[in-house]
Design a protein around this motif. Structure first.
Motif, PDB file in Angstrom:
ATOM      1  N   ARG A 184      -8.211   2.559  10.669  1.00  0.00           N
ATOM      2  CA  ARG A 184      -9.081   3.714  10.945  1.00  0.00           C
ATOM      3  C   ARG A 184     -10.279   3.318  11.801  1.00  0.00           C
ATOM      4  NH1 ARG A 184      -8.672   7.618   5.553  1.00  0.00           N
ATOM      5  NH2 ARG A 184      -6.456   7.214   5.250  1.00  0.00           N
ATOM      6  N   ARG A 227      -1.759  -1.108  10.030  1.00  0.00           N
ATOM      7  CA  ARG A 227      -0.787  -0.268  10.753  1.00  0.00           C
ATOM      8  C   ARG A 227       0.365  -1.068  11.360  1.00  0.00           C
ATOM      9  NH1 ARG A 227      -4.256   3.964  12.424  1.00  0.00           N
ATOM     10  NH2 ARG A 227      -5.279   4.695  10.519  1.00  0.00           N
ATOM     11  N   THR A 267      -3.352  -5.346   2.307  1.00  0.00           N
ATOM     12  CA  THR A 267      -2.493  -4.343   1.675  1.00  0.00           C
ATOM     13  C   THR A 267      -1.900  -3.461   2.745  1.00  0.00           C
ATOM     14  OG1 THR A 267      -2.256  -2.726  -0.101  1.00  0.00           O
ATOM     15  CG2 THR A 267      -4.315  -2.596   1.171  1.00  0.00           C
ATOM     16  N   LEU A 290      -1.418   8.813  -0.891  1.00  0.00           N
ATOM     17  CA  LEU A 290      -0.116   8.138  -1.080  1.00  0.00           C
ATOM     18  C   LEU A 290       0.631   8.723  -2.276  1.00  0.00           C
ATOM     19  CD1 LEU A 290      -1.196   4.436  -0.371  1.00  0.00           C
ATOM     20  CD2 LEU A 290       0.136   5.943   1.122  1.00  0.00           C
ATOM     21  N   ASP A 336       0.848  -1.188   0.000  1.00  0.00           N
ATOM     22  CA  ASP A 336       0.000   0.000   0.000  1.00  0.00           C
ATOM     23  C   ASP A 336       0.886   1.241   0.000  1.00  0.00           C
ATOM     24  OD1 ASP A 336      -2.496   1.309   0.146  1.00  0.00           O
ATOM     25  OD2 ASP A 336      -2.363   1.501   2.316  1.00  0.00           O
ATOM     26  N   ASN A 347      -3.571   5.503  -3.298  1.00  0.00           N
ATOM     27  CA  ASN A 347      -4.705   6.421  -3.162  1.00  0.00           C
ATOM     28  C   ASN A 347      -4.162   7.832  -3.355  1.00  0.00           C
ATOM     29  OD1 ASN A 347      -3.764   7.416  -0.602  1.00  0.00           O
ATOM     30  ND2 ASN A 347      -4.649   5.613   0.397  1.00  0.00           N
ATOM     31  N   PHE A 400     -11.178  -0.498   6.060  1.00  0.00           N
ATOM     32  CA  PHE A 400     -10.029   0.231   6.620  1.00  0.00           C
ATOM     33  C   PHE A 400      -9.849  -0.137   8.101  1.00  0.00           C
ATOM     34  CE2 PHE A 400      -8.836   4.087   3.809  1.00  0.00           C
ATOM     35  CZ  PHE A 400      -9.010   3.356   2.650  1.00  0.00           C
ATOM     36  N   ALA A 413      -7.350  -3.199   4.441  1.00  0.00           N
ATOM     37  CA  ALA A 413      -6.525  -2.007   4.202  1.00  0.00           C
ATOM     38  C   ALA A 413      -6.368  -1.206   5.492  1.00  0.00           C
ATOM     39  CB  ALA A 413      -7.180  -1.150   3.117  1.00  0.00           C
ATOM     40  N   SER A 414      -5.624  -0.104   5.386  1.00  0.00           N
ATOM     41  CA  SER A 414      -5.302   0.711   6.568  1.00  0.00           C
ATOM     42  C   SER A 414      -4.652  -0.166   7.641  1.00  0.00           C
ATOM     43  CB  SER A 414      -6.570   1.406   7.102  1.00  0.00           C
ATOM     44  OG  SER A 414      -6.288   2.242   8.196  1.00  0.00           O
TER      45      SER A 414
END
Ligand code: G3P
Length: 218
Positions: free
Chosen positions: A136, A170, A187, A31, A6, A28, A133, A167-168
């Motif tokens: 988040r 961490r 990702t 990014l 990502d 995105n 996400f 996604a997102s």
């Protein structure tokens, strides 16, 4: 589970590919901006560079929020490379765009998914991927991984082929927990991937193996 990176950083993408575990990439607008890429032609050129490195799918996000704009952008973006997937936000015109692009045979990734209802709607509209996400959601003190688990269960019950792209991400634990919760793809930036290989007992064990070998062979 497939591993996507990502980022729009070409060095990190190349490093992940060199590990031999890279299945695709997501980007995105944030990014792209982080890499200092701006202007339509520069952005398209950068996508072409990413697509040349990555063998699998590369998500390129539209910036329009109306149906006609998303359709126009999608048709332009898919010309960049055969592995481009169009990333569409979970908004009303986005759902229409998912449905339209699916009908055109264009693959899509519905982004900014934060609920089961959004996941259901995106799958119904034919999204190839949905991107919940995780990080988040965790930021709101809810549990992102539990959303992955629930979506996986719902898609299995309904027989949807839409792939769950966590996604997102961490940290490395997010990757492992996404795998356990039934994500099809994760990702994430390079660091959480590299974190998977670390364990102090591995380092201590290797040091001892090499020391013993050296003693026996000197
Ligand atoms: O894949 C989505 C990701 O880029 C967002 O990550 O850390 O900004 O929530 P983050």
């Amino acid at each position: 589970m497939k591993f996507f990176i990502d980022t729009a950083n070409l060095d990190q993408i190349a490093e992940a590919k060199a590990l031999g575990i890279l299945d695709g990439a997501t980007t995105n607008p944030s990014l792209m901006a982080k890499e200092g890429i701006s202007g339509k032609q520069n952005i398209f050129d950068h996508y072409a560079k990413i697509c040349a490195i990555v063998d699998g799918d590369v998500s390129a996000e539209v910036i329009s929020t109306d149906l006609e704009g998303m359709k126009r952008e999608a048709h332009e973006l898919v010309e960049i490379a055969p592995n481009i997937v169009i990333k569409i936000p979970m908004i009303k015109d986005g759902v229409k765009a998912l449905s339209y692009l699916t009908g055109e045979g264009i693959r899509t990734n519905c982004t900014l998914i934060f609920s089961l209802g959004q996941a259901l709607l995106a799958a119904k509209a034919g999204a190839s991927y949905i991107s919940p996400f995780i990080g988040r959601i965790d930021d709101t003190t809810w549990d992102g991984i539990s959303l992955i688990r629930d979506i996986a269960e719902m898609f299995a019950i309904q027989g949807y082929e839409t792939e769950i792209l966590a996604a997102s991400i961490r940290n490395s634990n997010h990757i492992v927990q996404s795998a356990m919760a039934g994500a099809d793809i994760v990702t994430c930036p390079l660091n959480p991937i590299l974190g998977l290989l670390k364990h102090p007992l591995t380092d201590i064990g290797l040091e001892k193996f090499l020391a013993d070998h050296k003693k026996a062979n000197s």
